[in-house]
Design a protein around this motif. Structure first.
Motif, PDB file in Angstrom:
ATOM      1  N   GLY A 198     -19.049  -5.963  32.012  1.00  0.00           N
ATOM      2  CA  GLY A 198     -19.398  -4.690  32.987  1.00  0.00           C
ATOM      3  C   GLY A 198     -18.272  -4.221  33.235  1.00  0.00           C
ATOM      4  O   GLY A 198     -17.058  -4.561  33.711  1.00  0.00           O
ATOM      5  N   ALA A 199     -18.350  -2.745  33.357  1.00  0.00           N
ATOM      6  CA  ALA A 199     -17.399  -1.822  33.850  1.00  0.00           C
ATOM      7  C   ALA A 199     -16.693  -2.159  35.292  1.00  0.00           C
ATOM      8  O   ALA A 199     -15.632  -1.929  35.540  1.00  0.00           O
ATOM      9  CB  ALA A 199     -17.818  -0.524  33.840  1.00  0.00           C
ATOM     10  N   SER A 200     -17.481  -2.795  36.234  1.00  0.00           N
ATOM     11  CA  SER A 200     -16.907  -3.276  37.524  1.00  0.00           C
ATOM     12  C   SER A 200     -15.739  -4.199  37.480  1.00  0.00           C
ATOM     13  O   SER A 200     -15.018  -4.265  38.369  1.00  0.00           O
ATOM     14  CB  SER A 200     -18.052  -3.755  38.456  1.00  0.00           C
ATOM     15  N   LYS A 201     -15.843  -4.964  36.277  1.00  0.00           N
ATOM     16  CA  LYS A 201     -14.875  -6.027  36.213  1.00  0.00           C
ATOM     17  C   LYS A 201     -13.546  -5.306  35.620  1.00  0.00           C
ATOM     18  O   LYS A 201     -12.437  -5.896  35.783  1.00  0.00           O
ATOM     19  CB  LYS A 201     -15.186  -7.326  35.366  1.00  0.00           C
ATOM     20  N   ALA A 202     -13.461  -4.252  35.033  1.00  0.00           N
ATOM     21  CA  ALA A 202     -12.321  -3.486  34.342  1.00  0.00           C
ATOM     22  C   ALA A 202     -11.096  -3.719  35.050  1.00  0.00           C
ATOM     23  O   ALA A 202      -9.936  -4.286  34.617  1.00  0.00           O
ATOM     24  CB  ALA A 202     -12.837  -2.333  33.631  1.00  0.00           C
ATOM     25  N   PRO A 203     -11.056  -3.201  36.167  1.00  0.00           N
ATOM     26  CA  PRO A 203      -9.810  -2.962  37.062  1.00  0.00           C
ATOM     27  C   PRO A 203      -9.215  -4.372  37.352  1.00  0.00           C
ATOM     28  O   PRO A 203      -7.902  -4.632  37.094  1.00  0.00           O
ATOM     29  CB  PRO A 203     -10.200  -2.403  38.523  1.00  0.00           C
ATOM     30  N   VAL A 204      -9.987  -5.626  37.717  1.00  0.00           N
ATOM     31  CA  VAL A 204      -9.323  -6.680  37.965  1.00  0.00           C
ATOM     32  C   VAL A 204      -8.852  -7.417  36.884  1.00  0.00           C
ATOM     33  O   VAL A 204      -7.876  -8.297  36.719  1.00  0.00           O
ATOM     34  CB  VAL A 204     -10.285  -7.605  38.767  1.00  0.00           C
ATOM     35  N   ILE A 205      -9.761  -7.183  35.773  1.00  0.00           N
ATOM     36  CA  ILE A 205      -9.335  -7.881  34.292  1.00  0.00           C
ATOM     37  C   ILE A 205      -7.736  -7.271  34.007  1.00  0.00           C
ATOM     38  O   ILE A 205      -7.014  -7.908  33.402  1.00  0.00           O
ATOM     39  CB  ILE A 205     -10.255  -7.744  33.187  1.00  0.00           C
ATOM     40  N   LYS A 206      -7.542  -5.914  34.257  1.00  0.00           N
ATOM     41  CA  LYS A 206      -6.307  -5.396  33.715  1.00  0.00           C
ATOM     42  C   LYS A 206      -5.399  -5.835  34.642  1.00  0.00           C
ATOM     43  O   LYS A 206      -4.184  -6.263  34.415  1.00  0.00           O
ATOM     44  CB  LYS A 206      -6.282  -3.963  34.166  1.00  0.00           C
ATOM     45  N   ARG A 207      -5.722  -6.111  35.975  1.00  0.00           N
ATOM     46  CA  ARG A 207      -4.598  -6.734  36.874  1.00  0.00           C
ATOM     47  C   ARG A 207      -4.212  -8.040  36.659  1.00  0.00           C
ATOM     48  O   ARG A 207      -3.025  -8.463  36.701  1.00  0.00           O
ATOM     49  CB  ARG A 207      -5.412  -6.709  38.540  1.00  0.00           C
ATOM     50  N   ILE A 208      -5.170  -8.944  36.222  1.00  0.00           N
ATOM     51  CA  ILE A 208      -4.969 -10.221  36.094  1.00  0.00           C
ATOM     52  C   ILE A 208      -4.011 -10.469  34.639  1.00  0.00           C
ATOM     53  O   ILE A 208      -3.179 -11.232  34.463  1.00  0.00           O
ATOM     54  CB  ILE A 208      -6.234 -11.135  35.965  1.00  0.00           C
ATOM     55  N   LEU A 209      -4.617  -9.770  33.631  1.00  0.00           N
ATOM     56  CA  LEU A 209      -3.807  -9.851  32.263  1.00  0.00           C
ATOM     57  C   LEU A 209      -2.806  -8.976  31.905  1.00  0.00           C
ATOM     58  O   LEU A 209      -1.906  -9.155  31.022  1.00  0.00           O
ATOM     59  CB  LEU A 209      -4.971  -9.625  31.178  1.00  0.00           C
ATOM     60  N   GLU A 210      -2.409  -8.020  32.777  1.00  0.00           N
ATOM     61  CA  GLU A 210      -1.505  -7.098  32.385  1.00  0.00           C
ATOM     62  C   GLU A 210      -0.304  -6.728  33.447  1.00  0.00           C
ATOM     63  O   GLU A 210       0.454  -5.978  33.258  1.00  0.00           O
ATOM     64  CB  GLU A 210      -1.983  -5.603  31.689  1.00  0.00           C
ATOM     65  N   GLN A 211      -0.648  -7.062  34.656  1.00  0.00           N
ATOM     66  CA  GLN A 211       0.196  -6.905  35.618  1.00  0.00           C
ATOM     67  C   GLN A 211       0.872  -7.926  36.435  1.00  0.00           C
ATOM     68  O   GLN A 211       0.307  -9.200  36.305  1.00  0.00           O
ATOM     69  CB  GLN A 211      -0.840  -6.049  36.916  1.00  0.00           C
ATOM     70  N   GLN A 212       1.987  -7.874  36.818  1.00  0.00           N
ATOM     71  CA  GLN A 212       2.862  -8.934  37.500  1.00  0.00           C
ATOM     72  C   GLN A 212       2.270  -8.652  39.063  1.00  0.00           C
ATOM     73  O   GLN A 212       2.506  -7.787  39.646  1.00  0.00           O
ATOM     74  CB  GLN A 212       4.262  -8.641  37.320  1.00  0.00           C
ATOM     75  N   ASP A 213       1.773  -9.917  39.557  1.00  0.00           N
ATOM     76  CA  ASP A 213       0.861  -9.717  40.778  1.00  0.00           C
ATOM     77  C   ASP A 213       1.701 -10.676  41.689  1.00  0.00           C
ATOM     78  O   ASP A 213       1.637 -11.933  41.450  1.00  0.00           O
ATOM     79  CB  ASP A 213      -0.512 -10.095  40.740  1.00  0.00           C
ATOM     80  N   PRO A 214       2.239 -10.316  42.968  1.00  0.00           N
ATOM     81  CA  PRO A 214       3.122 -11.181  43.663  1.00  0.00           C
ATOM     82  C   PRO A 214       1.902 -12.138  44.432  1.00  0.00           C
ATOM     83  O   PRO A 214       2.527 -13.314  44.994  1.00  0.00           O
ATOM     84  CB  PRO A 214       3.695 -10.537  44.745  1.00  0.00           C
ATOM     85  N   ASP A 215       0.686 -11.812  44.602  1.00  0.00           N
ATOM     86  CA  ASP A 215      -0.188 -12.563  45.156  1.00  0.00           C
ATOM     87  C   ASP A 215      -1.535 -12.533  44.228  1.00  0.00           C
ATOM     88  O   ASP A 215      -2.535 -11.637  44.389  1.00  0.00           O
ATOM     89  CB  ASP A 215      -0.619 -12.054  46.618  1.00  0.00           C
TER      90      ASP A 215
END
Length: 247
Positions: A198-215
């Motif tokens: 589902g489209a509601s998950k797309a932003p967090v999937i990008k955050r998890i898989l493609e972004q460096q996240d300090p938290d």
């Protein structure tokens, strides 16, 4: 690096998920005599109820009678309540299996702390000689906020290192009282499949898989020691990835 598979539709994802479960079951039963599986609720219940029975019929040796099934988290409501994960599987999936697996049910009638202690005790008994227990396969979902099981962003349970099962009184998502596997148990698994549709998950999937996240959000903290972590996404959930992979 986690493996990522993207499917054109939730139906095709569900069929692939079911095949993965059936094949993992056959392999575990052949090598060790049993298959240990951790289940999550939400949309996974309907996916598995629809797709797993035919997949088991197609894979020789998958034998549900040799399975030990537990729950990655559970809402502390009566089994007949629509929010009960165990109740949903009891109604939708288990009656379709040719032979019943052994199921470790969460005793939702107990208070949260006692339910967590009691469940952890039975889990430890079911995995003698393993500290922590090592499930053959865990099936987990991810919410739009990045939560997985009942581990939520910013919650103190993300720091838990001693208990394998803990409890919440204040889940941001109702119902508020839950028990959940903690990260030390989740990351001890031999294999983890993370499912998002589902489209509601797309932003967090990008955050998890493609972004460096300090938290990192909870789902990003899934790093099984075995290294066997695979994401199953439908096209909508993968829509914001720079280069979505194929199945």
């Amino acid at each position: 690096m986690a493996a990522v598979s993207v499917f054109p539709s939730p139906g095709e994802l569900g069929a692939a998920l079911a095949r993965s479960v059936a094949e993992a079951a056959a392999e575990a039963v052949a090598s060790g005599g049993r298959f240990t599986l951790g289940l999550s609720g939400g949309s996974l219940v309907q996916l598995l109820a629809r797709e797993l029975p035919p997949a088991l019929s197609a894979v020789a040796g998958s034998e549900p009678s040799r399975w030990l099934v537990a729950f990655c988290d559970e809402r502390l409501v009566p089994p007949e309540h629509p929010e009960s994960t165990g109740g949903a599987y009891r109604a939708q999936l288990l009656p379709q299996l040719a032979a019943p697996p052994r199921v470790l049910w969460v005793r939702s009638e107990l208070g949260p702390a006692e339910a967590a202690r009691e469940y952890e005790g039975r889990l430890r008994q079911a995995f003698p000689g393993e500290d922590p227990p090592q499930f053959d396969l865990l099936l987990l979902g991810v919410g739009p906020d990045g939560h997985t099981a009942s581990l939520f962003p910013g919650h103190a349970l993300l720091q838990e290192q001693n208990s394998l099962i803990s409890y919440l009184l204040d889940s941001p998502k109702p119902p508020p009282q839950r028990v959940t596997m903690t990260l030390p148990l989740l990351n001890a698994a031999k294999s983890v499949l993370l499912v998002a549709t589902g489209a509601s998950k797309a932003p967090v999937i990008k955050r998890i898989l493609e972004q460096q996240d300090p938290d990192p959000v909870p789902a990003a903290r899934l790093r099984p020691r075995s290294g066997r972590l695979r994401w199953l996404l439908d096209r909508e959930a993968a829509a914001e990835l720079t280069e979505p992979p194929g199945p």
